[in-house]
Write a protein that holds these residues in place. Sequence first.
Motif, PDB file in Angstrom:
ATOM      1  N   SER A  22       0.822  -1.209   0.000  1.00 29.85           N
ATOM      2  CA  SER A  22       0.000   0.000   0.000  1.00 29.85           C
ATOM      3  C   SER A  22       0.855   1.257   0.000  1.00 29.85           C
ATOM      4  CB  SER A  22      -0.935   0.000   1.213  1.00 29.85           C
ATOM      5  OG  SER A  22      -0.193  -0.079   2.417  1.00 29.85           O
ATOM      6  N   SER A  48      -3.772  -0.627  -0.798  1.00 23.88           N
ATOM      7  CA  SER A  48      -4.436   0.673  -0.843  1.00 23.88           C
ATOM      8  C   SER A  48      -3.482   1.783  -1.273  1.00 23.88           C
ATOM      9  CB  SER A  48      -5.012   1.002   0.540  1.00 23.88           C
ATOM     10  OG  SER A  48      -3.970   1.126   1.495  1.00 23.88           O
ATOM     11  N   GLU A  49      -4.077   2.906  -1.676  1.00 21.10           N
ATOM     12  CA  GLU A  49      -3.341   4.130  -2.018  1.00 21.10           C
ATOM     13  C   GLU A  49      -2.297   3.897  -3.112  1.00 21.10           C
ATOM     14  OE1 GLU A  49      -2.626   6.942   1.446  1.00 21.10           O
ATOM     15  OE2 GLU A  49      -2.904   5.049   2.524  1.00 21.10           O
ATOM     16  N   ASP A  61      -7.536  -4.825   1.938  1.00 23.92           N
ATOM     17  CA  ASP A  61      -7.639  -3.370   1.811  1.00 23.92           C
ATOM     18  C   ASP A  61      -7.106  -2.982   0.435  1.00 23.92           C
ATOM     19  OD1 ASP A  61      -7.701  -0.653   1.973  1.00 23.92           O
ATOM     20  OD2 ASP A  61      -6.518  -0.488   3.810  1.00 23.92           O
ATOM     21  N   ILE A  62      -8.025  -2.672  -0.477  1.00 30.31           N
ATOM     22  CA  ILE A  62      -7.646  -2.197  -1.808  1.00 30.31           C
ATOM     23  C   ILE A  62      -8.286  -0.830  -2.037  1.00 30.31           C
ATOM     24  CG2 ILE A  62      -7.164  -4.437  -2.858  1.00 30.31           C
ATOM     25  CD1 ILE A  62     -10.000  -4.576  -3.824  1.00 30.31           C
ATOM     26  N   SER A  63      -8.406  -0.072  -0.976  1.00 25.78           N
ATOM     27  CA  SER A  63      -9.059   1.235  -1.030  1.00 25.78           C
ATOM     28  C   SER A  63      -8.160   2.279  -1.684  1.00 25.78           C
ATOM     29  CB  SER A  63      -9.425   1.691   0.382  1.00 25.78           C
ATOM     30  OG  SER A  63      -8.266   1.819   1.187  1.00 25.78           O
ATOM     31  N   GLU A  64      -8.783   3.405  -2.037  1.00 26.22           N
ATOM     32  CA  GLU A  64      -8.079   4.565  -2.593  1.00 26.22           C
ATOM     33  C   GLU A  64      -7.253   4.205  -3.826  1.00 26.22           C
ATOM     34  OE1 GLU A  64      -6.634   7.579   0.199  1.00 26.22           O
ATOM     35  OE2 GLU A  64      -7.219   6.229   1.825  1.00 26.22           O
ATOM     36  N   ASN A  65      -7.929   3.563  -4.762  1.00 20.63           N
ATOM     37  CA  ASN A  65      -7.376   3.288  -6.077  1.00 20.63           C
ATOM     38  C   ASN A  65      -8.386   3.787  -7.110  1.00 20.63           C
ATOM     39  OD1 ASN A  65      -4.732   1.633  -5.983  1.00 20.63           O
ATOM     40  ND2 ASN A  65      -5.983   0.669  -4.404  1.00 20.63           N
ATOM     41  N   TYR A  71     -11.969  -3.358   3.073  1.00 23.42           N
ATOM     42  CA  TYR A  71     -11.816  -1.919   2.849  1.00 23.42           C
ATOM     43  C   TYR A  71     -11.748  -1.676   1.337  1.00 23.42           C
ATOM     44  CZ  TYR A  71     -10.539  -1.623   7.788  1.00 23.42           C
ATOM     45  OH  TYR A  71     -10.542  -1.696   9.156  1.00 23.42           O
ATOM     46  N   ASN A 107     -13.035   4.286  -4.363  1.00 20.30           N
ATOM     47  CA  ASN A 107     -12.823   3.707  -5.674  1.00 20.30           C
ATOM     48  C   ASN A 107     -14.001   4.101  -6.553  1.00 20.30           C
ATOM     49  OD1 ASN A 107     -10.342   1.849  -5.936  1.00 20.30           O
ATOM     50  ND2 ASN A 107     -11.160   1.256  -3.933  1.00 20.30           N
TER      51      ASN A 107
END
Length: 635
Positions: free
Chosen positions: A216, A240-241, A262-266, A285, A289
Amino acid sequence: MFQVKTENWLPTYPLKVLQLSHCHLNVNNSFLLHQHHLKFLDLSHNQLVGNFPTWLLQNNTGLEVLILWNNSFSGILPRLPNAKYDKLRYLDISTNNFSGKLPENLGNIFQKLIYLDMSKNSFEGNIPYSISEMKELITLDLSRNNFSGELSRPIFSGCPSLETLDLSNNNFYGQLFPNYMNLTHLRSLLLDNNNFSGKMTDGLLSSTLLEVLNVSNNKLSGDIPHWIGNFSGLWVLLMSENYLQGSIPVQLGNLVCLEFIDISENSLSGSMVSLSNLSSVEHIYLHNNAINGLIPIALLRSSTLLTLDLRDNKLFGRIPHQINELSNLHFLLLRGNYLQGRIPNQLCQLRKLGIMDLSHNRLNGPIPSCLGNVSSWREVIDDYSLLSGFGSPIRDFSFTYYNSTLDPQPQGERHGRVDHLGVEFVTKYRYEFFIGRSLVDMAGLDLSSNEFSGEIPWEIGHLQHIRALNLSNNLLSGAIPESFSNLKMIESLDLSRNKLSGRIPPQLTDLNFLSNFNVSYNNLSGPIPDKEQFGTFDDSSYKGNSALCGSMIKRKCSSALAPPATPAGGGEDEGDSVIDMVALRWSFGASYVSVILGLFAALWINSYWRRLWFYFIDRCIDTCYYWLFKYVFHR
């Protein structure tokens, strides 16, 4: 407290094991100058200063364990003598003030190390090539330094026994997972908070035992690789990110052991169907997205899921009502989507719900009164099981020095760490990040910026454990429930931008923890409470309510409307009085009824006026009848 009276202290017998952790030592460590038989030395958590004690290694060639972490050692690591310290198996110098580059012959000198921790210092430069000489190295932690450059080939192919590699929070760059990777025993790989870029190639496939992967906060691009689904033992996946795009690969459904994702904020898109088969997942998370489609029913039917964070995506449809009665869901975050319809009553069955954020959607209808029955918001429930997953780095090793046996990894203990996971929630007008104990204590409900209508259920006042309640920007009407005085733990209460009317209940002054209160832009009237916490709120909490009065908004109340607890001020000007709309309507109605009753009484008493009245009514009827036939019916 251990105090050394003389630096030339010499015990009557040679020491083999010396553990002086947490002893407030702040002297020069030369009191050990005459020790030559040490095998285990732990001086951690003290206040020792100076350079790295190379003389300890030279004097104690049989030293197996050296722990110096959390002291104040500084300076650069000197080039070590060419002698090999084959007995040293464990070296921890983390959390000090060391700086500069690592010695080029580091790996040549400590070839038998199985554990090396140099994290939380100020080291810089690249990792020396000699690191590949550490053939037995199991754990390497260089995180939280200033290392930079591309990762050299020896780090990926020269340490075949490596199980844990932590290079996080540095300045490394370049492409990840080159094809020459050969870390067949790798279980935990932590590369987060660096500058790695480009697509992820499949060099990691040789690490079939991988359990934790954290990449991340880098600059990775392209799709999430399909080969991620090949790691059957993976239980933590953090990406993430970054700049990842495309859909969530269906191969993720093969990760039967996955607990944290958590693979958020992509820039991911597509549906979440591929996550429906994750039977063991506890924390999901996906926020920030472009995920669209419906919320999979299987997620809310899961009994293992603890966190579902889908904020700021493009999800639509209704919130599923097929919710498992045995659900352990603690955190449901659906803010910033296109969800519509009513809140299903089945959400009230979530016995362990801590935070629910449904704000900034298109939900409508009345707020379910059953929300006042959510048990976790009504009483304090200390669920320490969360602490095992949030903010607890799995890096504390126990050491057993017995018959020269060192056990750095307890049997059955998982590798890696997940110390960044927590929950983000808006309270007190700002995003707060809750983690650890604060996460267990937090209870919040945010239904703001929707289309809820009707009155606020008085049952919401039963939520004695809730700390943040936001119902702003809706179409709610009616009065503020007096039962809100039972919200004893409330810290933030926002009811602004609705159609609420009536008075602010004076009982709310019993809310001793209330620090943020907002009822602006409603139709409230009457005096504003000015005692306890309410004496600290400024006029921004009340603006947009023209019929409110009180010292906080510099608008005086008439004596009839003044709060009983507040003495009436003298010398009030007539122009300073405020019209109470409720009282005005009542007085107008009473006047109208009085006039009608007075007219009937006069006609009953005076016969002459009565004849004139009926004559007047008769003329009016004849005039209307003539007008209708002449101009309407044309006769």
